[in-house]
Write an enzyme that holds these catalytic residues in place. Structure first.
Site, PDB file in Angstrom:
ATOM      1  N   GLN A   1      35.849  -2.108   6.924  1.00 22.21           N
ATOM      2  CA  GLN A   1      34.907  -3.219   6.942  1.00 22.21           C
ATOM      3  C   GLN A   1      33.498  -2.645   6.887  1.00 22.21           C
ATOM      4  O   GLN A   1      32.953  -2.205   7.892  1.00 22.21           O
ATOM      5  CB  GLN A   1      35.070  -4.091   8.189  1.00 22.21           C
ATOM      6  CG  GLN A   1      34.169  -5.328   8.157  1.00 22.21           C
ATOM      7  CD  GLN A   1      34.082  -6.046   9.489  1.00 22.21           C
ATOM      8  OE1 GLN A   1      34.414  -5.478  10.529  1.00 22.21           O
ATOM      9  NE2 GLN A   1      33.629  -7.290   9.467  1.00 22.21           N
TER      10      GLN A   1
ATOM     11  N   ARG B   1      51.980  56.139  42.410  1.00 21.62           N
ATOM     12  CA  ARG B   1      50.644  56.046  42.989  1.00 21.62           C
ATOM     13  C   ARG B   1      50.171  57.432  43.393  1.00 21.62           C
ATOM     14  O   ARG B   1      50.971  58.368  43.530  1.00 21.62           O
ATOM     15  CB  ARG B   1      50.646  55.122  44.215  1.00 21.62           C
ATOM     16  CG  ARG B   1      51.538  55.588  45.349  1.00 21.62           C
ATOM     17  CD  ARG B   1      51.619  54.556  46.466  1.00 21.62           C
ATOM     18  NE  ARG B   1      52.454  55.026  47.562  1.00 21.62           N
ATOM     19  CZ  ARG B   1      53.308  54.279  48.245  1.00 21.62           C
ATOM     20  NH1 ARG B   1      53.472  53.008  47.904  1.00 21.62           N
ATOM     21  NH2 ARG B   1      53.997  54.778  49.249  1.00 21.62           N
TER      22      ARG B   1
ATOM     23  N   TYR C   1      49.063  42.029  28.644  1.00 18.56           N
ATOM     24  CA  TYR C   1      48.211  41.919  27.454  1.00 18.56           C
ATOM     25  C   TYR C   1      47.493  43.237  27.200  1.00 18.56           C
ATOM     26  O   TYR C   1      46.822  43.767  28.086  1.00 18.56           O
ATOM     27  CB  TYR C   1      47.200  40.789  27.675  1.00 18.56           C
ATOM     28  CG  TYR C   1      46.309  40.485  26.499  1.00 18.56           C
ATOM     29  CD1 TYR C   1      46.841  40.249  25.231  1.00 18.56           C
ATOM     30  CD2 TYR C   1      44.930  40.399  26.666  1.00 18.56           C
ATOM     31  CE1 TYR C   1      46.015  39.950  24.157  1.00 18.56           C
ATOM     32  CE2 TYR C   1      44.091  40.097  25.605  1.00 18.56           C
ATOM     33  CZ  TYR C   1      44.636  39.872  24.351  1.00 18.56           C
ATOM     34  OH  TYR C   1      43.813  39.575  23.289  1.00 18.56           O
TER      35      TYR C   1
ATOM     36  N   HIS D   1      52.911  34.827  47.540  1.00 19.33           N
ATOM     37  CA  HIS D   1      51.463  34.733  47.673  1.00 19.33           C
ATOM     38  C   HIS D   1      50.738  35.738  46.789  1.00 19.33           C
ATOM     39  O   HIS D   1      51.195  36.851  46.565  1.00 19.33           O
ATOM     40  CB  HIS D   1      50.994  34.924  49.131  1.00 19.33           C
ATOM     41  CG  HIS D   1      51.936  35.692  49.987  1.00 19.33           C
ATOM     42  ND1 HIS D   1      52.493  35.168  51.133  1.00 19.33           N
ATOM     43  CD2 HIS D   1      52.462  36.937  49.873  1.00 19.33           C
ATOM     44  CE1 HIS D   1      53.305  36.058  51.680  1.00 19.33           C
ATOM     45  NE2 HIS D   1      53.294  37.132  50.936  1.00 19.33           N
TER      46      HIS D   1
ATOM     47  N   ASN E   1      33.831  -3.170  26.815  1.00 24.26           N
ATOM     48  CA  ASN E   1      32.550  -3.070  26.118  1.00 24.26           C
ATOM     49  C   ASN E   1      31.568  -2.134  26.800  1.00 24.26           C
ATOM     50  O   ASN E   1      30.488  -1.892  26.262  1.00 24.26           O
ATOM     51  CB  ASN E   1      31.916  -4.461  25.994  1.00 24.26           C
ATOM     52  CG  ASN E   1      32.707  -5.362  25.068  1.00 24.26           C
ATOM     53  OD1 ASN E   1      32.861  -5.075  23.890  1.00 24.26           O
ATOM     54  ND2 ASN E   1      33.239  -6.437  25.618  1.00 24.26           N
TER      55      ASN E   1
END
Length: 473
Positions: free
Chosen positions: A83, A455, A402, A378, A238
């Site tokens: 329109q 370690r 990663y 935890h 609106n």
């Protein structure tokens, strides 16, 4: 009653100036979904032959959003018409005429009116019956701004003679409390005839769709009104204020439905469902919880306060403690029977917890599978990991998954004990029954049943004195 094909025309061309937003009004969200999506779902529930969406402002954005639609309307045949310029509601529907076959009924809806129920529209369509003009109306204490229903007499059953827009109404007409909702059902062959007669001789110089009522009366076609009492079903959006008000109505009604199904809500006013929530028997949900996307809660599930759960399936008997964030996104999250998660835990896409798994405070799990009875209680991270049954994963331990370019998997087999503050550098496998000493960095596979310690050796220096601060420093 004859059965006629149904074509739904949805007005979605408006800018929504009062929203004060660059987003097209019909794409603002209610219950986590676009206003227009709710209307399309309703059209689908009516078994419509097609929905024709009239776009204008932000047309490309609206059309793109519709292309991504899910839910009940996913298989609904959809067409778009533009329109441009926007010259009123009658002008808008004129743009849809080329795609509306004359053998059907046209149902006109508004894309910013999201809570209309399919049952209400079915009743309206029954009134139309392929030969009458049927209007959905409502009696309002304050009808300011709405088109008034003008009848031939004062009786509620009197013949509808016209709809007069508020700006064009006389003082006597403005005193009428019955208003037109913006929703109508009309035989398409008659709609086509009447739309051709429209003019813009009114205060706003627009082509009003409501003017077809006087044409129907002139042609001797019955105009009937289906009057409802539930104002929320025809409430439009609106402004942000109206959107927030309607959001509360939506959430309250959804909460009521859940409680009628047996769900125990600590406070129905403090629940937000922004998608689809399904619940089994004896589910309990505490305050301030948000459910997004598709979420299912099995029998006896308990959700603590202030949890955010999106796109997840939580099996029977599981407990989600307060302040837990579960976000399944595209991969989803699975929580097994009797599992315990939180408080302050985070489950990310691809987290798959088996039965009786424990995920404690400040533990994050992403794209990982944990078998029955595994525990990370935890301060830990499990990413791209496969964890076997009865594994104990110590505090402060992480999988280093990663390498800066690619993700790698960590495999922790059954009955492994991972000490505190360990780093498992993927790809790596910890064999069944192995133990990893606290503080270890593991870069190579650990054989089954072995103790692995990676370690630096502890060194103790006797009689060592701490440095002393110099005066004035």
């Amino acid at each position: 009653m004859a059965i006629h094909p149904l074509d739904v025309v949805i007005m979605a061309a408006g800018k929504g100036t009062r929203m004060k937003s660059s987003l097209p009004k019909v794409l603002h969200r209610l219950g986590g979904r676009a206003l227009l999506a709710h209307v399309l779902d309703c059209a689908a529930q009516l078994s419509a032959r097609q929905a024709v969406v009239i776009t204008g402002h932000g047309a490309m954005e609206v059309e793109a959003a519709c292309a991504r639609r899910t839910g009940a309307s996913a298989d609904l045949s959809l067409k778009f018409v533009r329109q441009e310029p926007q010259l009123g509601t009658g002008h808008a529907v004129q743009q849809a005429l080329p795609v509306l076959p004359d053998d059907g009924i046209t149902l006109v809806l508004s894309g910013d009116v999201p809570l209309t129920q399919a049952a209400t529209l079915q009743a309206l369509l029954a009134q139309c019956d392929g030969q009458r003009l049927a209007l959905l109306t409502l009696s309002m204490a304050d009808p300011a701004g709405y088109g008034r229903i003008v009848r031939a007499g004062t009786q509620a059953s009197a013949q509808v003679r016209a709809i007069v827009e508020h700006k064009d109404a006389s003082e006597a007409e403005r005193a009428i409390h019955e208003i037109y909702s913006g929703i109508m059902a009309v035989p398409t062959r008659l709609l086509r005839r009447w739309l051709a007669r429209l003019d813009n001789d009114n205060v706003q110089n627009e082509y009003y769709l409501t003017d077809i009522v006087k044409f129907a009366v002139a042609d001797g076609v019955a105009v009937v009104a289906h009057q409802i009492t539930d104002a929320a079903q025809v409430a439009g959006v609106n402004s942000p204020v109206q959107l927030a008000e309607l959001e509360r109505v939506y959430q309250q009604r959804l909460a009521t439905t859940l409680m009628e199904q047996g769900v125990r809500l600590a406070d129905p006013a403090r629940l937000d469902v922004r998608g689809q929530l399904t619940c089994g028997q004896d589910v309990e949900i505490d305050v301030n919880c948000v459910f997004d996307g598709r979420v299912s809660l099995g029998q006896g599930v308990r959700i603590g306060a202030n949890c955010v759960i999106a796109n997840a399936a939580i099996a029977a008997g599981a407990v989600i403690h307060p302040f837990t964030h579960i976000d399944g996104e595209k991969l989803g999250v699975q929580v097994g029977e009797g599992a315990m998660v939180g408080p302050f835990a985070r489950l990310r896409p691809g987290a798959n917890l088996g039965a009786e798994v424990h995920i404690g405070n400040f533990v994050e799990v992403k794209n990982s599978t944990l078998a029955r009875g595994a525990k990370a209680n935890h301060l830990a991270y499990l990413g791209d990991a496969t964890v076997g049954e009865r594994v104990n994963y110590g505090a402060g331990s992480i999988t280093a998954n990663y390498d800066g370019a690619n993700k790698h998997r960590t495999v922790i087999e059954a009955d492994v004990h991972i000490g505190s503050n360990c780093v498992l550098v993927a790809p790596v496998t910890i064999g069944a029954g192995a133990t990893v000493g606290g503080g270890s960095t593991i870069t190579r596979d650990v054989p089954a049943g072995a103790l692995s310690v990676g370690r630096g050796r502890q060194v103790s220096i006797a009689n060592w004195a701490r440095p002393v601060k110099k005066p004035g420093v």
